[in-house]
Design an enzyme around this catalytic site. Structure first.
Site, PDB file in Angstrom:
ATOM      1  CG  ASN A  42      -0.332  -0.156   2.527  1.00  0.00           C
ATOM      2  OD1 ASN A  42       0.655  -0.861   2.664  1.00  0.00           O
ATOM      3  ND2 ASN A  42      -0.890   0.499   3.535  1.00  0.00           N
ATOM      4  CD  GLU A  44      -1.335   5.009   4.783  1.00  0.00           C
ATOM      5  OE1 GLU A  44      -0.665   5.809   5.460  1.00  0.00           O
ATOM      6  OE2 GLU A  44      -2.109   4.173   5.279  1.00  0.00           O
ATOM      7  CB  CYS A  53      -5.304  -1.240  -1.792  1.00  0.00           C
ATOM      8  SG  CYS A  53      -6.698  -0.343  -1.101  1.00  0.00           S
ATOM      9  CD  GLU A  55      -5.504  -5.589  -1.278  1.00  0.00           C
ATOM     10  OE1 GLU A  55      -4.863  -4.508  -1.174  1.00  0.00           O
ATOM     11  OE2 GLU A  55      -6.368  -5.933  -0.465  1.00  0.00           O
ATOM     12  CB  CYS A  90     -10.949  -2.269   0.301  1.00  0.00           C
ATOM     13  SG  CYS A  90     -10.339  -1.550  -1.239  1.00  0.00           S
ATOM     14  CB  CYS A  93      -8.793  -4.249  -3.904  1.00  0.00           C
ATOM     15  SG  CYS A  93      -7.585  -2.962  -3.555  1.00  0.00           S
TER      16      CYS A  93
HETATM   17 ZN   LIG Z   1      -8.173  -2.079  -1.576  1.00  0.00          ZN
END
Ligand SMILES: [Zn+2]
Length: 133
Positions: A42, A44, A53, A55, A90, A93
């Protein structure tokens, strides 16, 4: 490539997370049908909505290399103080994976105790959006 090997690659990728705001590190390892593996962490951003993210980092790396056939993905995540919680992809994703992956695409996650859970994409996103592809 075993599920455990894929999980270990995700754990290694997690160390590359850039997560100064949440301190929550996530790593993902994506196994392509041809055996190649793409990892992501990830990333940020001060402007929170620009965060991405792990993924999707792994998936976008793969797709930008013209990979479009995938078997499975391992996902792990934790705060600096490890918990027994699992880290699930999430909704964004899952929808992004839905674009490229079959309903039986396997998603593997593990907690810091080494417990492992496996799901299909269809189980985690039973009614993903599609334009019919
Ligand atoms: Zn995600």
């Amino acid at each position: 490539m075993t599920d455990l090997e894929l999980l270990n690659l995700a754990v290694n990728a997690m160390e590359n997370a850039y997560s100064p705001y949440s301190e929550f590190k996530v790593g993902a390892a994506l196994l392509c049908e041809n055996g190649d593996v793409y990892c992501g962490a990830n990333i940020e951003n001060s402007s929170y909505s620009a965060t991405i993210c792990a993924e999707r980092v792994a998936l976008f790396k793969a797709v930008s290399d013209r990979q479009t056939s995938f078997k499975s993905m391992a996902v792990v995540g934790c705060y600096p103080v490890k918990t027994q919680d699992f880290c699930y992809p999430c909704g964004v994703c899952l929808q992004t994976l839905r674009e490229f992956c079959a309903p039986d695409f396997k998603i593997i996650t593990a907690n810091s105790l080494g417990d492992i859970k496996e799901f299909t994409l269809k189980e985690l996103l039973p009614y993903g959006f599609s334009l019919g592809r």
